[in-house]
Design a protein around this motif. Structure first.
Motif, PDB file in Angstrom:
ATOM      1  N   ALA A   1       0.731  -1.053   0.155  1.00 44.11           N
ATOM      2  CA  ALA A   1       0.134   0.034   0.014  1.00 44.11           C
ATOM      3  C   ALA A   1       0.984   1.291   0.033  1.00 44.11           C
ATOM      4  O   ALA A   1       1.742   1.234   1.011  1.00 44.11           O
ATOM      5  CB  ALA A   1      -0.879  -0.052   1.074  1.00 44.11           C
ATOM      6  N   TYR A   2       0.677   2.106  -1.106  1.00 45.77           N
ATOM      7  CA  TYR A   2       1.681   3.158  -0.993  1.00 45.77           C
ATOM      8  C   TYR A   2       0.595   4.347  -1.446  1.00 45.77           C
ATOM      9  O   TYR A   2      -0.357   4.443  -1.889  1.00 45.77           O
ATOM     10  CB  TYR A   2       2.744   3.256  -2.020  1.00 45.77           C
ATOM     11  CG  TYR A   2       2.345   2.784  -3.522  1.00 45.77           C
ATOM     12  CD1 TYR A   2       1.958   3.945  -4.379  1.00 45.77           C
ATOM     13  CD2 TYR A   2       2.001   1.383  -3.985  1.00 45.77           C
ATOM     14  CE1 TYR A   2       1.438   3.499  -5.918  1.00 45.77           C
ATOM     15  CE2 TYR A   2       1.530   1.076  -5.120  1.00 45.77           C
ATOM     16  CZ  TYR A   2       1.301   1.957  -6.138  1.00 45.77           C
ATOM     17  OH  TYR A   2       0.863   1.891  -7.244  1.00 45.77           O
ATOM     18  N   PRO A   3       1.145   5.636  -1.018  1.00 43.76           N
ATOM     19  CA  PRO A   3       0.298   6.829  -1.301  1.00 43.76           C
ATOM     20  C   PRO A   3      -0.396   6.964  -2.781  1.00 43.76           C
ATOM     21  O   PRO A   3       0.553   6.910  -3.690  1.00 43.76           O
ATOM     22  CB  PRO A   3       1.184   7.972  -0.763  1.00 43.76           C
ATOM     23  CG  PRO A   3       2.014   7.547   0.186  1.00 43.76           C
ATOM     24  CD  PRO A   3       2.340   6.055  -0.332  1.00 43.76           C
ATOM     25  N   LYS A   4      -1.437   7.222  -2.950  1.00 42.99           N
ATOM     26  CA  LYS A   4      -1.999   7.538  -4.388  1.00 42.99           C
ATOM     27  C   LYS A   4      -2.382   6.216  -4.878  1.00 42.99           C
ATOM     28  O   LYS A   4      -2.543   6.309  -6.275  1.00 42.99           O
ATOM     29  CB  LYS A   4      -1.139   8.276  -5.047  1.00 42.99           C
ATOM     30  CG  LYS A   4      -1.321   9.866  -4.314  1.00 42.99           C
ATOM     31  CD  LYS A   4      -0.718  10.916  -5.143  1.00 42.99           C
ATOM     32  CE  LYS A   4      -0.646  12.217  -4.431  1.00 42.99           C
ATOM     33  NZ  LYS A   4      -0.112  13.133  -5.145  1.00 42.99           N
ATOM     34  N   CYS A   5      -2.141   4.988  -4.531  1.00 44.54           N
ATOM     35  CA  CYS A   5      -2.102   3.599  -5.088  1.00 44.54           C
ATOM     36  C   CYS A   5      -3.707   3.424  -5.257  1.00 44.54           C
ATOM     37  O   CYS A   5      -4.547   3.908  -4.534  1.00 44.54           O
ATOM     38  CB  CYS A   5      -1.490   2.552  -4.334  1.00 44.54           C
ATOM     39  SG  CYS A   5      -2.442   1.976  -2.874  1.00 44.54           S
ATOM     40  N   SER A   6      -4.058   2.485  -6.153  1.00 48.01           N
ATOM     41  CA  SER A   6      -5.389   2.096  -6.509  1.00 48.01           C
ATOM     42  C   SER A   6      -5.874   1.187  -5.489  1.00 48.01           C
ATOM     43  O   SER A   6      -5.361   0.099  -5.192  1.00 48.01           O
ATOM     44  CB  SER A   6      -5.543   1.322  -7.914  1.00 48.01           C
ATOM     45  OG  SER A   6      -6.931   0.925  -8.159  1.00 48.01           O
TER      46      SER A   6
ATOM     47  N   GLY B   1      -5.320   6.770  -0.615  1.00 48.26           N
ATOM     48  CA  GLY B   1      -5.280   6.127  -1.887  1.00 48.26           C
ATOM     49  C   GLY B   1      -5.584   7.155  -3.054  1.00 48.26           C
ATOM     50  O   GLY B   1      -5.460   8.276  -2.642  1.00 48.26           O
ATOM     51  N   SER B   2      -5.847   6.643  -3.985  1.00 48.20           N
ATOM     52  CA  SER B   2      -5.930   7.471  -5.373  1.00 48.20           C
ATOM     53  C   SER B   2      -7.069   8.596  -5.279  1.00 48.20           C
ATOM     54  O   SER B   2      -6.956   9.779  -5.577  1.00 48.20           O
ATOM     55  CB  SER B   2      -6.109   6.626  -6.719  1.00 48.20           C
ATOM     56  OG  SER B   2      -5.068   5.839  -6.903  1.00 48.20           O
ATOM     57  N   TYR B   3      -8.200   8.167  -4.702  1.00 41.87           N
ATOM     58  CA  TYR B   3      -9.128   9.118  -4.615  1.00 41.87           C
ATOM     59  C   TYR B   3      -9.472   9.391  -3.255  1.00 41.87           C
ATOM     60  O   TYR B   3     -10.536   9.989  -2.853  1.00 41.87           O
ATOM     61  CB  TYR B   3     -10.406   8.214  -5.163  1.00 41.87           C
ATOM     62  CG  TYR B   3     -10.159   8.148  -6.699  1.00 41.87           C
ATOM     63  CD1 TYR B   3     -10.609   9.092  -7.474  1.00 41.87           C
ATOM     64  CD2 TYR B   3      -9.566   6.921  -7.084  1.00 41.87           C
ATOM     65  CE1 TYR B   3     -10.167   8.784  -8.997  1.00 41.87           C
ATOM     66  CE2 TYR B   3      -9.678   6.610  -8.538  1.00 41.87           C
ATOM     67  CZ  TYR B   3      -9.891   7.552  -9.489  1.00 41.87           C
ATOM     68  OH  TYR B   3      -9.479   7.451 -10.861  1.00 41.87           O
ATOM     69  N   GLY B   4      -8.563   9.679  -2.123  1.00 39.63           N
ATOM     70  CA  GLY B   4      -8.605  10.273  -1.148  1.00 39.63           C
ATOM     71  C   GLY B   4      -8.933   9.472  -0.106  1.00 39.63           C
ATOM     72  O   GLY B   4      -9.502   9.893   1.252  1.00 39.63           O
ATOM     73  N   ASN B   5      -9.487   8.064  -0.274  1.00 38.87           N
ATOM     74  CA  ASN B   5      -9.718   7.094   0.804  1.00 38.87           C
ATOM     75  C   ASN B   5      -8.570   6.596   1.607  1.00 38.87           C
ATOM     76  O   ASN B   5      -7.223   6.381   1.037  1.00 38.87           O
ATOM     77  CB  ASN B   5     -10.309   5.911  -0.001  1.00 38.87           C
ATOM     78  CG  ASN B   5     -11.754   6.391  -0.777  1.00 38.87           C
ATOM     79  OD1 ASN B   5     -12.417   6.996   0.015  1.00 38.87           O
ATOM     80  ND2 ASN B   5     -11.706   5.915  -2.094  1.00 38.87           N
ATOM     81  N   PHE B   6      -8.732   6.426   2.869  1.00 41.22           N
ATOM     82  CA  PHE B   6      -7.800   5.841   3.838  1.00 41.22           C
ATOM     83  C   PHE B   6      -7.725   4.372   3.693  1.00 41.22           C
ATOM     84  O   PHE B   6      -8.511   3.638   3.398  1.00 41.22           O
ATOM     85  CB  PHE B   6      -7.984   6.386   5.126  1.00 41.22           C
ATOM     86  CG  PHE B   6      -7.937   8.220   5.436  1.00 41.22           C
ATOM     87  CD1 PHE B   6      -6.579   8.512   5.784  1.00 41.22           C
ATOM     88  CD2 PHE B   6      -8.713   8.987   5.038  1.00 41.22           C
ATOM     89  CE1 PHE B   6      -6.311   9.840   5.781  1.00 41.22           C
ATOM     90  CE2 PHE B   6      -8.826  10.227   5.221  1.00 41.22           C
ATOM     91  CZ  PHE B   6      -7.556  10.890   5.535  1.00 41.22           C
TER      92      PHE B   6
ATOM     93  N   PHE C   1      -1.850   2.572 -10.031  1.00 38.97           N
ATOM     94  CA  PHE C   1      -2.278   3.923  -9.493  1.00 38.97           C
ATOM     95  C   PHE C   1      -2.951   4.538 -10.764  1.00 38.97           C
ATOM     96  O   PHE C   1      -2.690   4.067 -11.856  1.00 38.97           O
ATOM     97  CB  PHE C   1      -1.100   4.813  -9.127  1.00 38.97           C
ATOM     98  CG  PHE C   1       0.028   4.822 -10.162  1.00 38.97           C
ATOM     99  CD1 PHE C   1       0.101   5.684 -10.965  1.00 38.97           C
ATOM    100  CD2 PHE C   1       1.088   3.915 -10.077  1.00 38.97           C
ATOM    101  CE1 PHE C   1       1.191   5.757 -11.978  1.00 38.97           C
ATOM    102  CE2 PHE C   1       2.166   3.882 -10.954  1.00 38.97           C
ATOM    103  CZ  PHE C   1       2.299   4.776 -11.884  1.00 38.97           C
ATOM    104  N   ASP C   2      -3.667   5.623 -10.536  1.00 36.03           N
ATOM    105  CA  ASP C   2      -4.209   6.163 -11.390  1.00 36.03           C
ATOM    106  C   ASP C   2      -3.707   7.786 -11.795  1.00 36.03           C
ATOM    107  O   ASP C   2      -4.160   8.333 -12.906  1.00 36.03           O
ATOM    108  CB  ASP C   2      -5.615   6.756 -11.208  1.00 36.03           C
ATOM    109  CG  ASP C   2      -6.449   5.453 -11.055  1.00 36.03           C
ATOM    110  OD1 ASP C   2      -6.121   4.472 -11.541  1.00 36.03           O
ATOM    111  OD2 ASP C   2      -7.461   5.146 -10.394  1.00 36.03           O
TER     112      ASP C   2
END
Length: 328
Positions: free
Chosen positions: A7-12, A58-63, A84-85
């Motif tokens: 799990a990395y920042p902005k991943c899907s 994640g990609s869409y602001g979800n934790f 990622f997106d």
């Protein structure tokens, strides 16, 4: 066998959680039907953050809160990297994550990437002089960033023994089934594809590709030629005419067009016509031979051959696949 899901920042989170839960369900089924499926090895699963904190966005602001971090675990047997997106540069700027992935690999960890996760793997250098795949939307970006890697954008799955990759988006489902077969049991993989309703015969991305052309190059005469091709999709325009309208010699036009778009004018014309034909098949009930003529083909066999070359499907197969029907 320990499988870690990164799990990395902005991943899907879709591909991260989807991959993780597919293996959770598979491991559960392997336990329930232990007499039926003789697995090569059992597995334990863990989610790990790429940062020193377990929580990421994640990609869409979800934790998402991982079980641990890549800095706090022993080397896993397999590391799954989701896609990622957005923000390729930002994600690849995390050199510590890239270095840790390379360190794991050198210690014996096998790597599996989903979708654009192959960008992260390529940043380690592990894909130099190898083939790779990624989401078709990011094909040109991948080629520009990693010229030492041969991108096979049509491929849904690629296996280099200790490195496996899947193409775009939902292909994580096919990758997970493939990993179940590779590391656990072929019979279990077949069973899970049935349980999860996954078509395990998706080998190409080309039927899903949408051709938008390359318009960010800034070469105005080439942009004009592209516009002419797209506006006159019902005819084959001569290279001489396109060069003349672009105020260039034929030789110079061919060179600049290929450099700017990645395609020759003729291939660009073909791809534009195929994309127009796909839209007509999806949105109209016209006969296929009429659609062929609307896109400049008087000979249906030539149209069929070109269509299959660029989509991997015949026109009949494409219409059947993408014509939406009412549920009843």
């Amino acid at each position: 066998m320990t499988i870690a899901f990164l799990a990395y920042p902005k991943c899907s989170l879709w591909s991260l959680i989807g991959s993780f839960e597919m293996f959770q369900k598979t491991c559960r089924m392997a336990e329930v039907y232990s007499q039926k499926f003789r697995v090569k090895q059992t597995c334990s699963l863990i989610t790990v953050s790429s940062t020193h904190e377990r929580k990421i966005v994640g990609s869409y602001g979800n934790f998402f809160e991982a079980d641990s971090t890549i800095y706090d675990i022993k080397r896993p047997d397999i590391l799954v990297i989701p896609g990622f997106d957005r923000d390729i540069a930002g994600i690849l700027s995390d050199t510590k994550m890239v270095e840790k992935i390379l360190e794991f690999y050198n210690q014996g960890t096998d790597i599996a990437t989903v979708c654009t996760g192959s960008f992260i793997l390529a940043a380690t250098g592990l894909l130099d002089n190898k083939t790779a795949t990624t989401h078709w939307v990011y094909a040109r970006e991948f080629v520009n960033r990693f010229p030492k890697t041969e991108l096979m954008i049509d491929r849904m799955l690629i296996d280099h023994d200790r490195i496996c990759m899947s193409g775009g988006a939902s292909s994580f489902q096919n990758l997970m089934i493939y990993l179940v077969e590779k590391y656990m049991s072929k019979e279990l993989a077949i069973f899970m594809s049935k349980v999860l309703l996954i078509d395990n015969d998706r080998f190409l991305q080309s039927p899903y590709t949408v051709f938008n052309g390359q318009k960010t190059h800034g070469d105005e005469p080439v942009l004009l030629a592209q516009q002419i091709i797209e506006e006159r999709v019902d005819e084959f325009i001569s290279i001489d005419e396109l060069a003349q309208k672009s105020n260039m010699s034929k030789r110079n036009f061919l060179r600049r067009f290929k450099h700017a778009t990645g395609d020759t004018p003729f291939v660009y014309m073909q791809r534009t016509k195929v994309e127009a034909a796909k839209t007509l098949m999806e949105d109209s009930h016209n006969q296929l031979i009429e659609i062929a003529m609307q896109t400049g083909y008087d000979d249906f066999s030539s149209f069929r051959k070109t269509f299959k070359k660029h989509t991997g499907l015949t026109p009949q197969e494409y219409r059947k696949k993408y014509t939406y029907r009412q549920a009843n």
